[in-house]
Write a protein that holds these residues in place. Structure first.
Motif, short mmCIF file in Angstrom:
data_model
loop_
_atom_site.label_atom_id
_atom_site.label_comp_id
_atom_site.label_asym_id
_atom_site.label_seq_id
_atom_site.Cartn_x
_atom_site.Cartn_y
_atom_site.Cartn_z
N SER A 31 0.83 -1.20 0.00
CA SER A 31 0.00 0.00 0.00
C SER A 31 0.87 1.26 0.00
N LYS A 33 0.20 5.37 0.50
CA LYS A 33 -0.75 6.44 0.83
C LYS A 33 -0.23 7.74 0.24
N ASN A 37 -7.24 10.33 2.27
CA ASN A 37 -8.07 9.17 1.97
C ASN A 37 -7.73 8.56 0.62
N ASP A 38 -6.54 8.85 0.15
CA ASP A 38 -6.13 8.41 -1.18
C ASP A 38 -4.92 7.47 -1.06
N TYR A 39 -5.01 6.35 -1.76
CA TYR A 39 -3.91 5.40 -1.72
C TYR A 39 -3.97 4.50 -2.93
N CYS A 40 -2.92 3.76 -3.13
CA CYS A 40 -2.93 2.75 -4.19
C CYS A 40 -2.42 1.44 -3.60
N GLU A 54 -6.07 2.03 -7.61
CA GLU A 54 -5.94 3.36 -7.04
C GLU A 54 -7.27 3.80 -6.45
N ASP A 56 -9.19 6.96 -4.88
CA ASP A 56 -9.07 8.42 -4.88
C ASP A 56 -10.42 9.04 -4.58
N GLN A 114 0.94 -5.07 3.47
CA GLN A 114 -0.35 -5.20 4.19
C GLN A 114 -0.47 -6.56 4.83
#
Length: 114
Positions: A31, A33, A37-40, A54, A56, A114
């Motif tokens: 992961s 960040k 609240n945005d991550y891939c 992704e 977003d 993760q």
């Protein structure tokens, strides 16, 4: 006595060599960040594919599947249709962190297992 000690050293040497040969695996989900609240996510599978997702602004925006190879600090990605290829430098890889240069964004990107 010398023979017994030599065997002990040889035995320990082989154990150490075995540990060096074990490489940390890319397999699993990583992961990154890049906003509150945005991550891939990158999920590497044993079959040689990796899924890029992704998230977003509260929604899954993008999902791509690549085939990949990893050797000597270089991650090679090829998209599903085989036409787009990317070469990504792996700056470091540990059991908990994957650091990529200039992918998916410019700069150093640190993924957490993760």
């Amino acid at each position: 006595m010398v023979v017994i000690m030599s065997v002990g050293f040889v035995s320990c040497s082989k154990d150490d060599d075995g540990k060096k040969e074990d490489e940390v695996s890319l397999l699993g989900t990583w992961s990154l960040k890049f906003g509150p609240n945005d991550y891939c996510l990158l999920t590497f599978y044993q079959n040689g594919t990796v899924k890029y997702q992704e998230y977003d602004a509260g929604e899954w925006e993008e999902e791509d599947i690549y085939s990949y190879t990893y050797s000597n600090g270089i991650l090679r990605l090829t998209n599903e249709n085989g036409k787009e290829r990317e070469t990504v430098e792996v700056i470091s890889l540990s059991a908990t962190k994957l650091v990529l240069k200039d992918w998916p964004d410019v700069g150093v990107n640190t993924f957490v297992k993760q």
